[in-house]
Design a protein around this motif. Structure first.
Motif, PDB file in Angstrom:
ATOM      1  N   VAL A 209       0.842  -1.200   0.000  1.00 59.41           N
ATOM      2  CA  VAL A 209       0.000   0.000   0.000  1.00 59.41           C
ATOM      3  C   VAL A 209       0.879   1.253   0.000  1.00 59.41           C
ATOM      4  N   LYS A 210       1.914   1.247   0.817  1.00 61.19           N
ATOM      5  CA  LYS A 210       2.815   2.401   0.887  1.00 61.19           C
ATOM      6  C   LYS A 210       3.529   2.611  -0.444  1.00 61.19           C
ATOM      7  N   TYR A 249      -5.289   7.342   0.618  1.00 59.49           N
ATOM      8  CA  TYR A 249      -4.243   6.731   1.441  1.00 59.49           C
ATOM      9  C   TYR A 249      -4.522   6.944   2.926  1.00 59.49           C
ATOM     10  N   ASP A 250      -4.935   8.148   3.274  1.00 55.80           N
ATOM     11  CA  ASP A 250      -5.265   8.434   4.676  1.00 55.80           C
ATOM     12  C   ASP A 250      -6.431   7.569   5.150  1.00 55.80           C
ATOM     13  N   ARG A 251      -7.395   7.345   4.263  1.00 59.28           N
ATOM     14  CA  ARG A 251      -8.556   6.506   4.607  1.00 59.28           C
ATOM     15  C   ARG A 251      -8.119   5.074   4.858  1.00 59.28           C
ATOM     16  N   MET A 258      -2.474   2.002  10.356  1.00 61.60           N
ATOM     17  CA  MET A 258      -1.081   2.188   9.935  1.00 61.60           C
ATOM     18  C   MET A 258      -0.548   3.508  10.436  1.00 61.60           C
ATOM     19  N   ARG A 259       0.756   3.580  10.611  1.00 56.94           N
ATOM     20  CA  ARG A 259       1.402   4.829  11.000  1.00 56.94           C
ATOM     21  C   ARG A 259       2.069   5.467   9.791  1.00 56.94           C
TER      22      ARG A 259
END
Length: 259
Positions: A209-210, A249-251, A258-259
């Protein structure tokens, strides 16, 4: 007269294939010199990447809008909205309107137009993808994709070097982005839309994801796109897309903890 392509082509060909190799290299060098001359001629007439991106965007938009049979009021609204987002006024707005009208004409040669655009864009993938995404947005402006519109989009994609599967992935991502806007904020959007916008799934690892997020942000960074040929008037479009990627991404981060 350009000769360096012929010179180096012959020299390299001769090294590997003696006379026959040299002749083949000479011919390939001739083609290179000819293409370079054509490119210089186009640029010399003032058709730089930003100008060409601008005019080609609205011409192809007109062609996509006409694909379903006729240009609807919604098609015109989307084109007008895009011009408003770009804050086009005066002569620039007139140029956009003229290009849109040209794209609607029955004799508009979309393949020739796209070949020139790809040549001037020097194959810059991020720039070509941004162009394709704008056309996708036009086709899906009425929340449905007519088979003829998809056929035109496939032509656009393939002429720019994208496959049918890559087009399908971009269509899926744009639909998710549209839903994200409809949701209004992160709490009202679905986690599925967030994953689709990032090109990920719930089965993807945090690291995937990152990486996916960073890749998308790099592809849609406004300053980088402008440096590669995106018209400055279209920077706002790139900013909106980058904001949507960040919101998705924030969602996902929030949902995963996640951090």
């Amino acid at each position: 007269m350009r000769i360096w392509g012929k010179f180096f082509g012959f020299a390299i060909g001769f090294m590997f294939g003696r006379i026959i190799g040299g002749l083949i290299g000479l011919w390939l060098g001739h083609l290179y010199d000819k293409k370079s001359a054509e490119l210089s001629g186009i640029i010399g007439k003032g058709a730089n990447r930003q100008t060409l991106f601008f005019n080609t965007t609205f011409a192809v938009m007109g062609h996509v809008a006409k694909a379903s049979g006729q240009v609807t009021e919604n098609d015109i609204r989307i084109a007008t909205l895009l011009m408003d987002q770009m804050q086009l006024k005066g002569e620039a707005r007139k140029e956009a309107q003229v290009a849109f009208k040209e794209g609607k004409e029955s004799d508009f040669d979309i393949k020739a137009c796209l070949k020139t655009f790809r040549l001037i864009s020097m194959g810059r993938k991020e720039l070509l993808q941004m162009f394709l995404e704008i056309q996708i947005q036009t086709a899906l402006s009425d929340a449905r994709l007519d088979p003829k519109e998809r056929s035109v989009l496939l032509t656009v994609a393939q002429e720019l070097g994208f496959s049918a599967s890559q087009l399908d992935e971009l269509l899926k991502r744009w639909q998710a982005e549209f839903n994200f806007h409809q949701g209004g904020n992160n709490q009202q959007t679905t986690i599925e839309d967030a994953y689709d916008l990032l090109g990920m799934s719930e089965a993807s690892s945090d690291q995937e994801v990152k990486r996916g997020y960073r890749k998308l942000m790099n592809e849609h960074h406004p300053d980088k796109l402008v440096a590669k040929g995106l018209p400055e008037e279209m920077m706002e479009l790139a900013k909106i897309k980058a904001q949507d990627i960040q919101a998705a991404y924030d969602r996902v981060k929030s949902d995963r903890g996640m951090r």
